[in-house]
Motif scaffolding. Sequence first.
Motif, short mmCIF file in Angstrom:
data_model
loop_
_atom_site.label_atom_id
_atom_site.label_comp_id
_atom_site.label_asym_id
_atom_site.label_seq_id
_atom_site.Cartn_x
_atom_site.Cartn_y
_atom_site.Cartn_z
N HIS A 67 -2.87 -6.78 0.05
CA HIS A 67 -1.58 -6.09 -0.05
C HIS A 67 -1.18 -5.97 -1.51
O HIS A 67 -1.34 -6.90 -2.28
CB HIS A 67 -0.50 -6.84 0.73
N ARG A 68 -0.64 -4.82 -1.84
CA ARG A 68 -0.16 -4.59 -3.21
C ARG A 68 1.30 -4.20 -3.13
O ARG A 68 1.75 -3.59 -2.17
CB ARG A 68 -0.97 -3.48 -3.86
N THR A 69 2.03 -4.55 -4.17
CA THR A 69 3.45 -4.22 -4.18
C THR A 69 3.65 -2.79 -4.68
O THR A 69 2.82 -2.25 -5.40
CB THR A 69 4.23 -5.19 -5.08
N GLN A 70 4.75 -2.21 -4.29
CA GLN A 70 5.08 -0.86 -4.71
C GLN A 70 6.56 -0.84 -5.08
O GLN A 70 7.39 -1.35 -4.34
CB GLN A 70 4.81 0.13 -3.59
N ILE A 71 6.84 -0.26 -6.22
CA ILE A 71 8.22 -0.15 -6.67
C ILE A 71 8.80 1.16 -6.17
O ILE A 71 8.24 2.23 -6.39
CB ILE A 71 8.30 -0.22 -8.22
N LEU A 72 9.93 1.06 -5.48
CA LEU A 72 10.63 2.24 -4.97
C LEU A 72 11.98 2.35 -5.66
O LEU A 72 12.73 1.41 -5.71
CB LEU A 72 10.85 2.14 -3.46
N TYR A 73 12.24 3.52 -6.17
CA TYR A 73 13.51 3.79 -6.85
C TYR A 73 14.47 4.48 -5.89
O TYR A 73 14.05 5.12 -4.92
CB TYR A 73 13.28 4.63 -8.10
N ASP A 76 13.87 8.04 -4.80
CA ASP A 76 12.68 8.15 -3.95
C ASP A 76 12.97 7.65 -2.54
O ASP A 76 12.47 8.20 -1.57
CB ASP A 76 11.53 7.37 -4.55
#
Length: 80
Positions: A67-73, A76
């Motif tokens: 699993h990898r993290t994802q930055i959501l603004y 978005d």
Amino acid sequence: VVVVEGFNAATSVRIRAQGTYKSRFGTFHHDDWVGEAFGHRSRARDGRGFVWLLAPTPELWTKVLEHRTQILYAPDIALV
């Protein structure tokens, strides 16, 4: 194949000819796994421990994926 070492320790392994899987429970040779049914408890050759060989079901596959993290603004997220 999904290799389960314990309740919270599982990983996916691609079986290859003359390949090995090393863990804290010992060294497991892929040649010993070929021809075994899913659900088989495979013992290490040195007798230190065992692992379970399970079929890659959707539930197990999502557990063993990296699993990898994802930055959501905020802008978005509004679209999602």
